[in-house]
Design an enzyme around this catalytic site. Structure first.
Site, PDB file in Angstrom:
ATOM      1  N   HIS A 306       0.851  -1.187   0.000  1.00 61.62           N
ATOM      2  CA  HIS A 306       0.000   0.000   0.000  1.00 61.62           C
ATOM      3  C   HIS A 306       0.888   1.238   0.000  1.00 61.62           C
ATOM      4  O   HIS A 306       1.943   1.245   0.631  1.00 61.62           O
ATOM      5  CB  HIS A 306      -0.887   0.009   1.260  1.00 61.62           C
ATOM      6  CG  HIS A 306      -2.056   0.926   1.148  1.00 61.62           C
ATOM      7  ND1 HIS A 306      -1.966   2.263   1.385  1.00 61.62           N
ATOM      8  CD2 HIS A 306      -3.341   0.692   0.769  1.00 61.62           C
ATOM      9  CE1 HIS A 306      -3.154   2.824   1.190  1.00 61.62           C
ATOM     10  NE2 HIS A 306      -4.006   1.894   0.812  1.00 61.62           N
ATOM     11  N   ASP A 364      -7.908  -5.461   0.038  1.00 57.66           N
ATOM     12  CA  ASP A 364      -8.357  -6.318  -1.069  1.00 57.66           C
ATOM     13  C   ASP A 364      -7.947  -7.770  -0.912  1.00 57.66           C
ATOM     14  O   ASP A 364      -8.358  -8.615  -1.699  1.00 57.66           O
ATOM     15  CB  ASP A 364      -7.780  -5.772  -2.385  1.00 57.66           C
ATOM     16  CG  ASP A 364      -8.358  -4.405  -2.687  1.00 57.66           C
ATOM     17  OD1 ASP A 364      -7.579  -3.443  -2.840  1.00 57.66           O
ATOM     18  OD2 ASP A 364      -9.596  -4.291  -2.720  1.00 57.66           O
TER      19      ASP A 364
HETATM   20  C1  SDX Z   1      -6.290   0.031  -2.785  1.00 58.60           C
HETATM   21  O1  SDX Z   1      -4.521   4.516  -1.973  1.00 58.60           O
HETATM   22  C2  SDX Z   1      -5.445   3.917  -1.335  1.00 58.60           C
HETATM   23  O2  SDX Z   1      -5.812   4.309  -0.270  1.00 58.60           O
HETATM   24  C3  SDX Z   1      -6.053   2.720  -2.063  1.00 58.60           C
HETATM   25  C4  SDX Z   1      -7.028   1.883  -1.280  1.00 58.60           C
HETATM   26  C5  SDX Z   1      -8.295   2.653  -1.003  1.00 58.60           C
HETATM   27  O3  SDX Z   1      -9.010   2.264  -0.052  1.00 58.60           O
HETATM   28  O4  SDX Z   1      -8.635   3.571  -1.792  1.00 58.60           O
HETATM   29  O5  SDX Z   1      -6.450   1.470  -0.060  1.00 58.60           O
HETATM   30  C6  SDX Z   1      -7.439   0.655  -2.068  1.00 58.60           C
HETATM   31  O6  SDX Z   1      -6.063   0.376  -3.909  1.00 58.60           O
HETATM   32  C7  SDX Z   1      -5.394  -0.941  -2.047  1.00 58.60           C
HETATM   33  C8  SDX Z   1      -4.156  -1.406  -2.915  1.00 58.60           C
HETATM   34  C9  SDX Z   1      -4.659  -2.502  -3.862  1.00 58.60           C
HETATM   35  N1  SDX Z   1      -3.620  -2.880  -4.832  1.00 58.60           N
HETATM   36  C10 SDX Z   1      -2.973  -4.060  -4.796  1.00 58.60           C
HETATM   37  O7  SDX Z   1      -3.126  -4.884  -3.887  1.00 58.60           O
HETATM   38  C11 SDX Z   1      -2.057  -4.312  -5.985  1.00 58.60           C
HETATM   39  C12 SDX Z   1      -0.702  -4.858  -5.507  1.00 58.60           C
HETATM   40  N2  SDX Z   1      -0.021  -3.778  -4.753  1.00 58.60           N
HETATM   41  C13 SDX Z   1       0.949  -3.003  -5.530  1.00 58.60           C
HETATM   42  O8  SDX Z   1       0.632  -2.790  -6.867  1.00 58.60           O
HETATM   43  C14 SDX Z   1       1.442  -1.781  -4.721  1.00 58.60           C
HETATM   44  O9  SDX Z   1       1.725  -2.203  -3.457  1.00 58.60           O
HETATM   45  C15 SDX Z   1       0.567  -0.538  -4.641  1.00 58.60           C
HETATM   46  C16 SDX Z   1       0.135  -0.060  -5.981  1.00 58.60           C
HETATM   47  C17 SDX Z   1      -0.649  -0.800  -3.811  1.00 58.60           C
HETATM   48  C18 SDX Z   1       1.390   0.570  -3.962  1.00 58.60           C
HETATM   49  O10 SDX Z   1       2.432   0.841  -4.788  1.00 58.60           O
HETATM   50  P1  SDX Z   1       3.502   2.005  -4.458  1.00 58.60           P
HETATM   51  O11 SDX Z   1       3.193   2.676  -3.184  1.00 58.60           O
HETATM   52  O12 SDX Z   1       3.659   2.856  -5.667  1.00 58.60           O
HETATM   53  O13 SDX Z   1       4.802   1.185  -4.152  1.00 58.60           O
HETATM   54  P2  SDX Z   1       5.793   0.707  -5.248  1.00 58.60           P
HETATM   55  O14 SDX Z   1       5.053   0.151  -6.428  1.00 58.60           O
HETATM   56  O15 SDX Z   1       6.783   1.776  -5.498  1.00 58.60           O
HETATM   57  O16 SDX Z   1       6.450  -0.539  -4.494  1.00 58.60           O
HETATM   58  C19 SDX Z   1       7.507  -0.301  -3.568  1.00 58.60           C
HETATM   59  C20 SDX Z   1       8.359  -1.557  -3.670  1.00 58.60           C
HETATM   60  C21 SDX Z   1       8.735  -1.907  -5.118  1.00 58.60           C
HETATM   61  O17 SDX Z   1       9.972  -2.579  -5.091  1.00 58.60           O
HETATM   62  P3  SDX Z   1      11.307  -1.678  -5.497  1.00 58.60           P
HETATM   63  O18 SDX Z   1      11.059  -1.110  -6.883  1.00 58.60           O
HETATM   64  O19 SDX Z   1      11.416  -0.604  -4.420  1.00 58.60           O
HETATM   65  O20 SDX Z   1      12.447  -2.684  -5.474  1.00 58.60           O
HETATM   66  O21 SDX Z   1       7.594  -2.688  -3.179  1.00 58.60           O
HETATM   67  C22 SDX Z   1       7.408  -3.632  -4.234  1.00 58.60           C
HETATM   68  C23 SDX Z   1       7.680  -2.912  -5.542  1.00 58.60           C
HETATM   69  O22 SDX Z   1       8.159  -3.819  -6.516  1.00 58.60           O
HETATM   70  N3  SDX Z   1       6.011  -4.040  -4.154  1.00 58.60           N
HETATM   71  C24 SDX Z   1       5.587  -5.294  -4.298  1.00 58.60           C
HETATM   72  C25 SDX Z   1       4.193  -5.231  -4.109  1.00 58.60           C
HETATM   73  N4  SDX Z   1       3.819  -3.955  -3.870  1.00 58.60           N
HETATM   74  C26 SDX Z   1       4.940  -3.221  -3.899  1.00 58.60           C
HETATM   75  N5  SDX Z   1       6.236  -6.440  -4.555  1.00 58.60           N
HETATM   76  C27 SDX Z   1       5.464  -7.571  -4.645  1.00 58.60           C
HETATM   77  N6  SDX Z   1       4.118  -7.594  -4.461  1.00 58.60           N
HETATM   78  C28 SDX Z   1       3.449  -6.447  -4.200  1.00 58.60           C
HETATM   79  N7  SDX Z   1       2.125  -6.469  -4.028  1.00 58.60           N
END
Ligand code: SDX
Length: 430
Positions: A306, A364
């Site tokens: 998140h 989720d």
């Molecule tokens: C919702 O914003 C809100 O409040 C949203 C929400 C709401 O109520 O409105 O809470 C609802 O959207 C919840 C999130 C649902 N999405 C998912 O579950 C999809 C999977 N999660 C990821 O796509 C990700 O965690 C996000 C999109 C939720 C957040 O992404 P960020 O904050 O932009 O973080 P990032 O992509 O920069 O990740 C940071 C690091 C990265 O590694 P590095 O590049 O630093 O080496 O963490 C890794 C990412 O690769 N990473 C993950 C991961 N999520 C982040 N690695 C594996 N699995 C994951 N799920």
């Protein structure tokens, strides 16, 4: 950085920018005059360090895993109240008295039918249309049906539009579901509660009596509360940006539905359940954990991570408890997908990669298992998220419209394209 001022030096020139404090949470540096004073922009494409607005609606402490709606912790609202009480709280800023609650419930109930022409609107879609595509269209189409509540300068019309959205989105969502399975639309029943009525419109059929299971209705209502609002997430920011141009509330909410659909946002509940089905067995979890950590593999653990929560999402904890309640009511002892989810969560929470990156289950992760157990197809999961989030979107939209400081949102850019050049007639191009 001196007291309540930040000093910044750019190309030899030093300027001071005011620092503002909220009631809780990080302070902000007001950078509105930066460009005028220095000729440079800030650059923050994912808004990771940017506050887009001032708000009094919802507060999140990502490090402590805290979520407050108008100051009330989400677990207290979910355990002790109902969704319409949360709607009243988000819209008006205070919990309702008994009389206010009775009046609000009555108002919502008496707006829950949609114009009869809407049923013909649905018949323009293929039956296998994704229900989120139908919802984007329906929310936009509400602007075509409810002209008498789109004058955003009229406080009465703003509130009527808000009530109409809260009241009619469940009816439209149920119609989208019924249409997709070829069953007749079911009208709302005012003798039923909000969540009970929604389940009635989704699962009853004209040919027999249908009694909504009270445990399921309570679980649905709790799920709506957990999804109601969440600060300036992507879809709420979309609604605010659309609203900043003066667009009508229904068009703005349609934009929010479109943004929520993405798998990185509200679409993650559908993607998370599909991921659990793809994993298929506890034995294959290590393979998917490895893929999630592999930089060359675009696979991510859906339902994990998140932007704000760097601790456990408080909603996920309540969702997990609700999941066990629903499965127990259904007499499901061991749901293979729940077994995979619990084991996946256990492994991930003890894995160095997830610990270092502070990746925890989010709202989720468990919701898909409950919604599937309640009888919804995966394609309806994000529709249910949009149904619940409609109140958060409209509360934030109202707050923005009523903010005297608000103006049209118009970000700038870091241009890295080609500099000016002269047009070459096509006959001279090589
Ligand atoms: C919702 O914003 C809100 O409040 C949203 C929400 C709401 O109520 O409105 O809470 C609802 O959207 C919840 C999130 C649902 N999405 C998912 O579950 C999809 C999977 N999660 C990821 O796509 C990700 O965690 C996000 C999109 C939720 C957040 O992404 P960020 O904050 O932009 O973080 P990032 O992509 O920069 O990740 C940071 C690091 C990265 O590694 P590095 O590049 O630093 O080496 O963490 C890794 C990412 O690769 N990473 C993950 C991961 N999520 C982040 N690695 C594996 N699995 C994951 N799920």
């Amino acid at each position: 950085m001196s007291e309540n001022k930040a000093r910044i030096t750019v190309e030899g020139k030093t300027i001071e920018l005011p620092i503002r404090s909220g009631t809780i949470g990080p302070n902000v540096i007001e950078i509105g005059t930066l460009y005028k004073k220095t000729g440079i922009f800030t650059y923050d494409p994912g808004f990771t360090s940017t506050a887009s607005c001032e708000s009094r609606t919802t507060y999140i402490d990502g490090d402590r895993g805290v979520l407050l709606y108008r100051g009330y912790p989400i677990d207290q609202l979910a355990e002790k109240g109902d969704f319409l009480e949360t709607c009243y709280l988000l819209l008006y800023g205070e919990l309702p008295t008994q009389r206010q609650k009775k009046d609000f419930d009555y108002r919502v109930q008496h707006h829950n039918m949609v114009h009869e022409q809407f049923s013909r609107f649905f018949h323009g879609f293929r039956r296998d249309s994704h229900p989120m595509a139908v919802m984007v269209a329906c929310l936009g189409a509400m602007s075509a049906f409810y002209h008498d509540s789109i004058d955003i300068t009229d406080p009465h019309q703003r509130m009527v539009a808000s009530i109409r959205l809260i009241a009619k989105v469940p009816t439209l969502a149920a119609m989208a579901y019924k249409y997709s399975i070829g069953q007749p639309f079911i009208y709302p029943l005012n003798s039923l509660g909000y969540a009970e009525n929604f389940l009635h419109m989704c699962f009853s059929v004209p040919c027999e009596e249908y009694k909504v299971n009270s445990i399921f209705a309570r679980a649905m209502d709790k799920i709506f509360i957990l999804h109601a609002d969440h600060e300036q997430n992507a879809s709420t920011s979309t609604v605010r940006l659309a609203g900043s141009s003066g667009a009508n509330p229904f068009a703005c909410i349609a934009a929010g539905v479109a943004c929520l659909w993405g798998p990185a946002h509200g679409g993650a509940n559908e993607a998370s359940l599909k991921m659990l089905e793809q994993i298929g067995s506890v034995k294959r979890i290590p393979e998917f954990i490895a893929r999630a950590k592999d930089k060359n593999d675009p696979f991510r653990l859906m339902g994990f991570g998140h932007r704000v929560y760097k601790n456990y999402d408080p909603r996920a904890r309540i969702m997990q408890q609700t999941c066990h309640e629903v499965l127990k009511e259904l007499g499901i002892k061991d749901d293979p997908l729940l077994d995979i989810a619990v084991e996946l969560e256990h492994i991930a929470l003890n894995d160095k990669y997830f610990i270092e990156k502070k990746l925890y289950p989010n709202i989720d992760f468990y919701s898909g298992i409950i919604l599937r157990a309640l009888g919804f197809p995966t394609s309806m999961f994000t529709v249910l998220f949009a149904l619940a989030r409609s109140v958060g979107w409209v509360a934030q939209w109202k707050e923005m419209i009523e903010d005297p400081a608000q103006k049209i949102g118009r970000p700038r850019q870091l241009y890295t394209g080609v500099v000016e050049r002269t047009y070459v007639p096509i006959k001279n191009r090589k």
